[in-house]
Design a protein around this motif. Structure first.
Motif, PDB file in Angstrom:
ATOM      1  N   ILE A   1     -13.929  -9.372   1.950  1.00 14.30           N
ATOM      2  CA  ILE A   1     -14.372  -7.984   1.821  1.00 14.30           C
ATOM      3  C   ILE A   1     -15.904  -7.917   1.848  1.00 14.30           C
ATOM      4  CG2 ILE A   1     -14.453  -6.012   0.229  1.00 14.30           C
ATOM      5  CD1 ILE A   1     -11.593  -6.805  -0.655  1.00 14.30           C
ATOM      6  N   LEU A   2     -16.544  -8.832   1.122  1.00 14.71           N
ATOM      7  CA  LEU A   2     -18.011  -8.837   1.099  1.00 14.71           C
ATOM      8  C   LEU A   2     -18.585  -9.155   2.479  1.00 14.71           C
ATOM      9  CD1 LEU A   2     -18.844 -10.602  -2.299  1.00 14.71           C
ATOM     10  CD2 LEU A   2     -18.888  -8.159  -1.759  1.00 14.71           C
TER      11      LEU A   2
ATOM     12  N   LEU B   1      -8.411  -1.435   5.419  1.00 15.88           N
ATOM     13  CA  LEU B   1      -7.776  -2.583   4.774  1.00 15.88           C
ATOM     14  C   LEU B   1      -6.288  -2.592   5.103  1.00 15.88           C
ATOM     15  CD1 LEU B   1      -9.749  -1.099   2.156  1.00 15.88           C
ATOM     16  CD2 LEU B   1      -9.847  -3.576   1.934  1.00 15.88           C
ATOM     17  N   ASP B   2      -5.842  -3.674   5.743  1.00 12.47           N
ATOM     18  CA  ASP B   2      -4.445  -3.797   6.147  1.00 12.47           C
ATOM     19  C   ASP B   2      -3.727  -4.688   5.135  1.00 12.47           C
ATOM     20  OD1 ASP B   2      -2.024  -4.033   7.350  1.00 12.47           O
ATOM     21  OD2 ASP B   2      -2.779  -4.747   9.285  1.00 12.47           O
ATOM     22  N   GLU B   3      -3.102  -4.079   4.151  1.00 14.65           N
ATOM     23  CA  GLU B   3      -2.417  -4.807   3.074  1.00 14.65           C
ATOM     24  C   GLU B   3      -3.291  -5.909   2.474  1.00 14.65           C
ATOM     25  OE1 GLU B   3       1.633  -5.979   3.708  1.00 14.65           O
ATOM     26  OE2 GLU B   3       1.862  -4.543   5.318  1.00 14.65           O
ATOM     27  N   PRO B   4      -4.432  -5.552   1.921  1.00 20.19           N
ATOM     28  CA  PRO B   4      -5.379  -6.574   1.472  1.00 20.19           C
ATOM     29  C   PRO B   4      -4.943  -7.307   0.214  1.00 20.19           C
ATOM     30  CG  PRO B   4      -6.138  -4.416   0.804  1.00 20.19           C
ATOM     31  CD  PRO B   4      -4.909  -4.194   1.654  1.00 20.19           C
ATOM     32  N   MET B   5      -3.943  -6.780  -0.501  1.00 23.63           N
ATOM     33  CA  MET B   5      -3.634  -7.373  -1.797  1.00 23.63           C
ATOM     34  C   MET B   5      -2.243  -7.982  -1.858  1.00 23.63           C
ATOM     35  SD  MET B   5      -5.582  -4.570  -4.119  1.00 23.63           S
ATOM     36  CE  MET B   5      -5.294  -3.164  -3.078  1.00 23.63           C
TER      37      MET B   5
ATOM     38  N   LEU C   1     -12.826  -2.117  -4.801  1.00 24.98           N
ATOM     39  CA  LEU C   1     -12.702  -1.235  -3.631  1.00 24.98           C
ATOM     40  C   LEU C   1     -12.983   0.213  -4.006  1.00 24.98           C
ATOM     41  CD1 LEU C   1      -9.511  -2.699  -1.918  1.00 24.98           C
ATOM     42  CD2 LEU C   1     -11.866  -2.798  -1.069  1.00 24.98           C
ATOM     43  N   MET C   2     -12.404   0.636  -5.148  1.00 24.63           N
ATOM     44  CA  MET C   2     -12.545   2.042  -5.522  1.00 24.63           C
ATOM     45  C   MET C   2     -13.987   2.395  -5.895  1.00 24.63           C
ATOM     46  SD  MET C   2      -9.752   3.428  -4.865  1.00 24.63           S
ATOM     47  CE  MET C   2      -9.481   2.234  -3.580  1.00 24.63           C
TER      48      MET C   2
END
Lengths: 202, 258
Positions: B165-166, B178-182, B197-198
């Motif tokens: 992400i960074l 973001l495609d299912e990042p978690m 993210l938020m």
């Protein structure tokens, strides 16, 4: 992700990537001109000493040679069958020195330094309108994903073993190829999302 | 890659307006993959700061978000991104749209964290030393300087995804996809990454199967069979989606329909 880079400070890490690549290139050319066991023994001792100079972690990295032992065995057997066992030993020693020297570069050089050092080699491609950075990046990607592919193969083998009980089969080759292609697709997509191999600075 | 690529005529002027309030306008957009229609007749415009995308596997979510950064191009209809036709905007999109993938192993190219972050900066034209220095400063800003020298291979899954992400944020995009990042993270990592993210100033379009992530979003788009089934505020869309799943799972088990 697996990487082979050894995370520490050493004189080999500080040596410019270009110098290291050049030394290994020259050493390879010289070694292929020679076939004296004594020179090779000296060479082996030299490479071992270089690994030792990186400390305990460095010496541990000598284990990469294990992957080649079977190949060396085949070479020796072939030479023995054709009555040139002694030459076989020379060949194996030469390959061992070169392989360990090349590996020494991979474990002591940051990928971006390597890319920069390789870039001049690809400069002539500019005359044909191809960006040298693309090829340098290509080389880095190969180094980066080779261990990852081995990991994929290991996972496939586990899945196969879990259902058949046997570890190796030629049947794994096709799925492995498909996995490798899928992975390269994903990597290409991720690279493109950040501006592709040529960068955004045009 | 062609063996002998043609020199492309690149227009020197930029066509994208990164400050465009409405960053995407879909007008009858359709995407086909071989014989299969993946997306059909999409007409909507996107401008909200937090947009969630939901739907079952194969509903077209991934293709939908890939239209937003030029990884896919529409086969039908018109798509406008940052005020420019998608085809013209494509070469500029990586500057404005950051994309985080599900699997960090496919996104991280370089062996160490610092190099991975610096890559985005060299992509934008920075020199090696400059980009390394900036990468360290960026890591410090996000409280991760101690990770700089770490091999990415030795990080936890959560740390890997954070680095991915960074490495996208360092390029200062206006929009983050973001495609299912978690999906592959443990509960604690999910909470940390979600909080991160938020807190971002970027606009976000995110796919997730964890519906609780979208409760405070501005808008949720529910895709089904390549079409928009429902589009609106999260309370309404999430409730309808949950009901639909209840209904479908309540009927007799049909494995073939999975």
């Amino acid at each position: 992700m697996i990487s082979i880079y050894l995370d520490k400070e050493s004189w080999l890490h500080r040596l410019p990537a270009g110098v290291k690549l050049l030394v290994v290139a020259v050493v390879s050319i010289v070694l292929f001109q020679l076939d004296s066991v004594w020179v090779f023994l000296g060479g082996l001792a030299g490479v071992f000493a270089l690994y030792a100079s990186l400390g305990k972690d460095g010496l541990a990295r000598l284990s990469v040679i294990r992957g080649l032992l079977m190949f060396f065995g085949i070479v020796l057997v072939l030479h023995w069958l054709s009555g040139t066992f002694f030459e076989g030993i020379v060949v194996v020693m030469r390959l061992t020195i070169l392989f360990l020297a090349a590996n020494l570069i991979s474990i002591t050089t940051r990928m971006d330094d390597m890319m920069e050092a390789l870039m001049p080699l690809f400069k002539p491609l500019q005359w044909f309108g191809v960006q040298p950075r693309r090829f340098a990046l290509g080389v880095t990607l190969v180094l980066r994903f080779a261990p990852h592919l081995m990991q994929i193969f290991a996972i496939l083998r586990e899945a196969y073993q879990a259902r058949t009980g046997s570890r190796n089969s030629w049947r794994l080759l096709a799925p492995f190829a498909i996995h490798a292609l899928r992975m390269s697709d994903n990597v290409a997509e991720a690279l493109k999302a950040r501006g592709g191999s040529a960068g955004l600075s045009r | 890659m062609a063996l002998w690529p043609k020199k492309k005529n690149r227009k020197p002027e930029r066509v994208c307006d990164p400050d465009a309030d409405t960053f995407a306008v879909f007008d009858g957009v359709g995407v086909t993959l071989g014989q299969r229609t993946v997306l059909e007749d999409l007409t909507l415009s996107l401008k909200e700061a937090r947009i969630g995308v939901i739907g079952l596997n194969g509903s077209g979510k991934s293709t939908f978000v890939r239209l937003l950064n030029g990884l896919r191009t529409p086969d039908k209809g018109n798509l406008t991104l940052f005020g420019a036709p998608a085809a013209d905007a494509e070469p500029e999109l990586p500057r404005h749209v950051g994309f985080v993938f599900q699997n960090p192993d496919h996104q991280a190219i370089f062996p160490t964290v610092e190099e991975e972050i610096a890559f985005g900066l060299t992509q934008l034209g920075a020199g090696k030393e400059e980009s390394r220095k900036e990468a360290r400063a960026f890591l410090e800003l996000h409280g991760c300087l101690e990770l700089a020298e770490s091999p990415i291979a030795e990080l936890s899954e959560g740390q890997k995804q954070l680095v991915c992400i960074l490495s996208v944020l360092v390029m200062e995009p206006e929009l983050l996809i973001l495609d299912e990042p978690m999906t592959s993270l443990d509960a604690l990592a999910v909470r940390r990454i979600y909080g991160k993210l938020m807190s971002l100033p970027q606009k976000i379009v995110m796919i997730s199967h964890d519906l609780t992530h979208f409760e405070n979003f501005d808008r949720v788009i529910w895709l089904e069979g390549g079409r928009v089934r429902l589009d609106g505020p999260p309370q309404q869309v999430l409730a309808a989606y949950r009901n639909d799943i209840e209904e479908k799972s309540g009927t007799k088990m049909e494995l073939a329909a999975l």
